[in-house]
Enzyme design. Structure first.
Site, PDB file in Angstrom:
ATOM      1  N   GLU A  42       0.831  -1.214   0.000  1.00 29.43           N
ATOM      2  CA  GLU A  42       0.000   0.000   0.000  1.00 29.43           C
ATOM      3  C   GLU A  42       0.863   1.260   0.000  1.00 29.43           C
ATOM      4  O   GLU A  42       0.547   2.237  -0.649  1.00 29.43           O
ATOM      5  CB  GLU A  42      -0.953  -0.023   1.197  1.00 29.43           C
ATOM      6  CG  GLU A  42      -2.051  -1.068   1.008  1.00 29.43           C
ATOM      7  CD  GLU A  42      -2.916  -1.226   2.222  1.00 29.43           C
ATOM      8  OE1 GLU A  42      -2.368  -1.295   3.350  1.00 29.43           O
ATOM      9  OE2 GLU A  42      -4.137  -1.290   2.079  1.00 29.43           O
ATOM     10  N   GLU A  46      -3.827  -9.552   3.620  1.00 32.70           N
ATOM     11  CA  GLU A  46      -4.604  -9.291   4.822  1.00 32.70           C
ATOM     12  C   GLU A  46      -5.744 -10.277   5.033  1.00 32.70           C
ATOM     13  O   GLU A  46      -6.061 -10.641   6.160  1.00 32.70           O
ATOM     14  CB  GLU A  46      -5.168  -7.871   4.784  1.00 32.70           C
ATOM     15  CG  GLU A  46      -4.139  -6.782   4.972  1.00 32.70           C
ATOM     16  CD  GLU A  46      -3.464  -6.364   3.668  1.00 32.70           C
ATOM     17  OE1 GLU A  46      -3.487  -7.122   2.677  1.00 32.70           O
ATOM     18  OE2 GLU A  46      -2.884  -5.262   3.662  1.00 32.70           O
TER      19      GLU A  46
HETATM   20  N1  T1G Z   1       3.970  -8.150  11.819  1.00 32.78           N
HETATM   21  C1  T1G Z   1       4.660  -8.565  12.905  1.00 32.78           C
HETATM   22  N2  T1G Z   1       5.581  -9.545  12.883  1.00 32.78           N
HETATM   23  C2  T1G Z   1       5.804 -10.140  11.683  1.00 32.78           C
HETATM   24  C3  T1G Z   1       5.123  -9.759  10.518  1.00 32.78           C
HETATM   25  C4  T1G Z   1       4.169  -8.714  10.614  1.00 32.78           C
HETATM   26  N3  T1G Z   1       3.515  -8.268   9.559  1.00 32.78           N
HETATM   27  N4  T1G Z   1       5.577 -10.542   9.504  1.00 32.78           N
HETATM   28  C5  T1G Z   1       6.489 -11.355  10.031  1.00 32.78           C
HETATM   29  N5  T1G Z   1       6.634 -11.124  11.330  1.00 32.78           N
HETATM   30  C6  T1G Z   1       7.564 -11.798  12.241  1.00 32.78           C
HETATM   31  C7  T1G Z   1       7.258 -13.277  12.383  1.00 32.78           C
HETATM   32  O1  T1G Z   1       6.301 -13.477  13.398  1.00 32.78           O
HETATM   33  C8  T1G Z   1       8.626 -13.806  12.748  1.00 32.78           C
HETATM   34  O2  T1G Z   1       8.848 -13.448  14.106  1.00 32.78           O
HETATM   35  C9  T1G Z   1       9.578 -12.956  11.928  1.00 32.78           C
HETATM   36  O3  T1G Z   1       8.862 -11.755  11.631  1.00 32.78           O
HETATM   37  C10 T1G Z   1       9.994 -13.621  10.630  1.00 32.78           C
HETATM   38  O4  T1G Z   1       8.771 -13.967   9.958  1.00 32.78           O
HETATM   39  C11 T1G Z   1      -2.575  -1.839   6.949  1.00 32.78           C
HETATM   40  C12 T1G Z   1      -3.541  -4.116   7.956  1.00 32.78           C
HETATM   41  C13 T1G Z   1       7.024 -11.435   5.320  1.00 32.78           C
HETATM   42  C14 T1G Z   1       6.597 -13.498   3.951  1.00 32.78           C
HETATM   43  O5  T1G Z   1       0.424 -10.493   6.481  1.00 32.78           O
HETATM   44  O6  T1G Z   1       3.922 -13.358   5.415  1.00 32.78           O
HETATM   45  O7  T1G Z   1      -0.442  -4.746   6.492  1.00 32.78           O
HETATM   46  O8  T1G Z   1       9.115 -15.770  15.031  1.00 32.78           O
HETATM   47  O9  T1G Z   1       9.239 -16.432   9.959  1.00 32.78           O
HETATM   48  O10 T1G Z   1       9.386 -16.988   6.463  1.00 32.78           O
HETATM   49  O11 T1G Z   1      -3.469  -2.926   5.091  1.00 32.78           O
HETATM   50  O12 T1G Z   1       6.604 -13.136   7.641  1.00 32.78           O
HETATM   51  O13 T1G Z   1      11.119 -14.419  14.412  1.00 32.78           O
HETATM   52  O14 T1G Z   1       9.709 -13.768  16.395  1.00 32.78           O
HETATM   53  O15 T1G Z   1       7.333 -15.454   8.578  1.00 32.78           O
HETATM   54  O16 T1G Z   1      10.919 -15.045   5.804  1.00 32.78           O
HETATM   55  C15 T1G Z   1       0.050  -7.808   6.167  1.00 32.78           C
HETATM   56  C16 T1G Z   1       3.003 -11.439   7.198  1.00 32.78           C
HETATM   57  C17 T1G Z   1      -0.104  -7.351   7.578  1.00 32.78           C
HETATM   58  C18 T1G Z   1       2.772 -10.441   6.075  1.00 32.78           C
HETATM   59  C19 T1G Z   1       8.453 -13.397   5.626  1.00 32.78           C
HETATM   60  N6  T1G Z   1       1.328  -8.493   6.020  1.00 32.78           N
HETATM   61  N7  T1G Z   1       4.352 -11.965   7.167  1.00 32.78           N
HETATM   62  O17 T1G Z   1       8.426 -14.795   5.799  1.00 32.78           O
HETATM   63  O18 T1G Z   1       9.764 -14.996   7.950  1.00 32.78           O
HETATM   64  S1  T1G Z   1      -1.637  -6.538   7.828  1.00 32.78           S
HETATM   65  C20 T1G Z   1       1.400  -9.829   6.214  1.00 32.78           C
HETATM   66  C21 T1G Z   1       4.689 -12.934   6.269  1.00 32.78           C
HETATM   67  C22 T1G Z   1      -1.496  -5.094   6.952  1.00 32.78           C
HETATM   68  C23 T1G Z   1      -2.464  -3.027   6.066  1.00 32.78           C
HETATM   69  C24 T1G Z   1      -2.735  -4.316   6.751  1.00 32.78           C
HETATM   70  C25 T1G Z   1       6.077 -13.462   6.375  1.00 32.78           C
HETATM   71  C26 T1G Z   1       7.029 -12.921   5.300  1.00 32.78           C
HETATM   72  P1  T1G Z   1       9.756 -14.409  15.049  1.00 32.78           P
HETATM   73  P2  T1G Z   1       8.717 -15.320   9.119  1.00 32.78           P
HETATM   74  P3  T1G Z   1       9.699 -15.520   6.464  1.00 32.78           P
END
Ligand code: T1G
Length: 703
Positions: A106, A126
């Protein structure tokens, strides 16, 4: 000590470089949006700055909002950092590597231009955590790539590789990526004087070519979006992008986002997201031990499971040898693998050259000497102790030092296999779930002498082949199957009391399972558990026989493979049809056992099945055979198709409340006897009001 700076600002050759630096994935945590706004304002005010770049430090662009902040009070900014980028009077360029997801994409859509390296992925995932793009994504993406393409991406939540993103028009250019920062600065300079600025918000999202797209999408997701709101709210937002002016559409997006953020579905999906990451963590594991990636694998046994396991390695480009003593079994096994891949090619989910590449990675061998150099070997032979011991003795003799010796057994004690080797520390369980190349769950079983390094390496093997790896202590059925067993028992006993397979299956499908447990039994075959029951009855005179399934198998009703089992099947059709024959077998057995028949409410059926497993899960934690309650939930999501939007077995039970779960189990304990005796841990949790999902093991698995 002050908080580390999460956004850096630097001017290079008249280009302001705004770098988000919030490891590990540059989520939009506290301070990040504020830092971006401050950077844009500084650049706007600096006459020397002609253009701006927004880029991520470390391994990725911005992975989205900080999911940990949802459901908690958080600072609401006076203006959105996305809009500040969009409103800038100087060109803003998003330079994407790694991931640009959710709020990350975004922000990139708020920029006037977007470039990406080839390996980058973008998306609005999301919906996968029960919400919707709340930073303007549902209004900008349809204006950029058209409502149909945008809706597919937003409702699926899938990650889009950079090349496809370029084709769709999400990114303007693919950049070599040798030095993304320098390339982005050069790109920014090249557009610095371009006017008018290309603001996505000024475009129109036009659905006139296919006005029925929204209804069609609602129909197409009906089955998998059952009982959920987020997918439908996503569609409504894209519809608003077509029907409303931008600012009105943003209001609609904000309103619908607000309806989702704290709904049960979003809370459950957020829990599942973190549970899948917690499951990879081993408390007390040496921090400095980094298990390397395996380079070669071997599988013993060319049967269905062995073939599926071999495919799991080939799917991830890892060469794998398949060993079977019988050439005929080996040939059949390789043919089965080939047929499986050919089906995927026919369906279009796999290209022919991918299939050829994967087949070339799978080598059939007939001698143990041929596999000695593999980094990991997984046996998938008959579930018989004598056979397993023979295999491990042979492996011990030929495998190179340090190789992982793993067993795919679903129940046999890992110590038995380890006990016939001179290297018990290198032996563990690696329990796949059928079909092994499809199911994500990969249960790592720790034997008494299994070293923590072996556990860490075995879990890494699972991650290397795209699995969700969780640890179980060795016991009968390990963690997943042991916690699922009481569910399987209760569904049989309820038949004797008067419930019918079709009623039980409907309850579980309405709850959210893809198919009912009796239909699953028909799929896998009733004869498998029949043989197990016969073995157990022979070993234990007190074994509680299950006469109904026994009778069905003895009548030749083994499930889909015989055209009838719990249900009847028309030729070439997998639809289960209730069958009067089954009803009469149930009535006969109930009469012989003298069990009074009664009716069941759907609620009782649901709780009889799931509470039985919650109680067993507490016993598993009590014995220290699981590291944490959320591991059990992660395994139920990925091993048994438990509906993800309910979070997992323990998370769902917490929605009812641990005190009520305990009360109900105690009531069934009084009514049905020992099998319903509440675990001591469950009583403790109920007495203290501690949620089930926070239950801790009573014994540490790793000293
Ligand atoms: N928020 C907080 N922590 C996150 C995070 C996030 N978005 N994404 C990953 N982590 C943490 C995860 O818990 C882990 O922590 C570490 O980072 C490594 O992640 C306003 C409302 C990016 C593809 O849904 O899909 O934006 O265990 O093991 O395999 O419209 O992380 O080390 O303590 O998964 O390399 C939308 C979610 C949010 C992306 C990387 N975004 N993340 O994968 O590492 S809502 C998502 C992923 C939003 C807006 C809306 C994956 C990754 P720890 P990982 P990875």
């Amino acid at each position: 000590m002050s908080e580390p700076e999460v956004v850096h600002y630097e001017v290079v050759d008249g280009v302001a470089v705004i770098t988000v630096d919030n490891p590990p994935v540059n989520s939009l945590g506290p301070g990040v949006r504020e830092g971006i706004i401050a950077g844009v304002e500084k650049a706007e005010a600096d006459a020397n700055v002609k253009a701006m770049v927004l880029i991520g430090a470390g391994r990725s662009f911005i992975a989205g909002a900080d999911i940990r902040q949802f459901g908690k009070p958080r600072a609401v900014l006076k203006k959105s950092s996305v809009d500040v980028l969009d409103d800038a009077t100087k060109p803003t360029v998003a330079a994407i590597h790694g991931f640009a997801l959710g709020g990350g994409l975004e922000h990139a859509l708020g920029c006037h231009y977007r470039i990406a390296v080839l390996s980058a992925k973008v998306g609005l995932p999301e919906v996968l955590i029960g919400i919707l793009p709340g930073g303007g994504g549902t209004q900008r993406l349809p204006r950029l790539i058209g409502p149909k393409a945008a809706m597919e991406l937003i409702v699926s939540g899938r990650h889009v590789p950079a090349e496809e993103a370029k084709t769709l028009g999400i990114v303007d250019a693919i950049t070599p990526g040798k030095d993304l920062r320098a390339e982005a600065i050069a790109y920014a300079k090249s557009v610095a004087d371009k006017r008018p600025l290309s603001r996505i918000r000024d475009r129109k999202a036009d659905a006139s070519a296919d006005p029925g797209m929204f209804e069609a999408m609602r129909k197409s997701i009906a089955r998998r979006a059952r009982n959920q709101k987020a997918p439908y709210h996503c569609i409504a937002c894209v519809e608003a992008a077509v029907k409303q002016p931008f600012d009105e559409g943003i209001k609609t997006e904000r309103r619908l986002f607000g309806e989702l953020e704290n709904a049960d579905e979003a809370r459950a999906l957020r829990y599942a997201f973190f549970a899948e990451r917690e499951v990879a963590k081993i408390p007390g594991a040496p921090k400095d031990f980094k298990p390397g990636k395996i380079k070669t694998a071997a599988v013993i046994g060319a049967g269905t499971m062995g073939g599926g396991i071999a495919m799991s390695f080939a799917d991830y480009g890892i060469p794998v040898k398949v060993l079977d003593a019988s050439r005929d079994v080996l040939d059949k096994g390789l043919q089965r693998i080939k047929d499986n891949y050919a089906i995927s090619v026919k369906r279009g989910s796999l290209k022919q050259e991918q299939m050829d590449k994967r087949m070339a990675l799978i080598t059939p061998v007939e001698r143990y000497e041929d596999i000695g150099d593999a980094d990991v070997v997984i046996e998938a032979v008959f579930e018989r102790i004598d056979v397993k011991k023979d295999v491990f003795a042979k492996l011990d003799a030929v495998m190179k030092p340090g190789a992982l010796l793993l067993s795919n057994s679903s129940a046999i004690d890992t110590d038995i296999m380890a006990g016939v080797t001179k290297r018990p520390q290198d032996v563990a369980g690696a329990h796949f779930f059928a079909p092994a190349n499809v199911m994500k769950l990969y249960e790592v079983v720790k034997g008494t002498k299994t070293s923590v390094e072996t556990i860490l390496r075995t879990m890494q093997v699972g991650r290397d082949i795209g699995k969700i790896a969780g640890v179980a202590g060795t016991c009968d059925g390990f963690l997943a199957n042991r916690s699922r067993a009481p569910f399987g028992n209760e569904m049989q006993l309820m038949l004797e009391e008067g419930a019918l397979p079709e009623q039980i299956d409907k309850v579980m499908v309405d709850f959210g399972y893809p198919i009912g447990p009796f239909a699953v039994s028909d799929l896998s075959g009733l004869d498998i558990s029949y043989d197990t029951r016969k073995r157990r009855a022979a070993a234990d005179p007190n074994f509680r026989k299950l006469l109904i399934p026994d009778r069905l198998v003895e009548m030749g009703r083994k499930g889909q493979k015989t055209g009838a089992g719990w249900f009847r099947y028309e030729k070439g059709d997998r639809t289960p049809h209730p069958d009067e024959v089954v009803k009469s077998v149930i009535a006969d057995v109930a009469r012989e056992l003298g069990i009074a028949q009664r009716t069941f409410t759907d609620d009782e059926i649901l709780k009889r099945l799931l509470f039985a497993s919650v109680n067993e899960a507490c016993k598993i934690l009590e014995e220290g055979k699981a590291l944490r309650a959320s591991d059990i939930d992660a395994m139920w999501l990925h091993g048994f198709g438990f509906p993800r939007y309910r979070g997992g077995l323990m998370f769902w039970a917490d929605g009812i409340g641990v005190k009520e779960v305990y009360r109900q189990i105690e009531e069934w304990h009084q009514r049905y006897g020992a099998r319903w005796k509440p675990s001591a841990l469950l009583k403790e949790l109920a007495d203290s009001g501690t949620p089930l999902r926070e239950a801790k093991p009573k014994i540490a698995m790793f000293g």
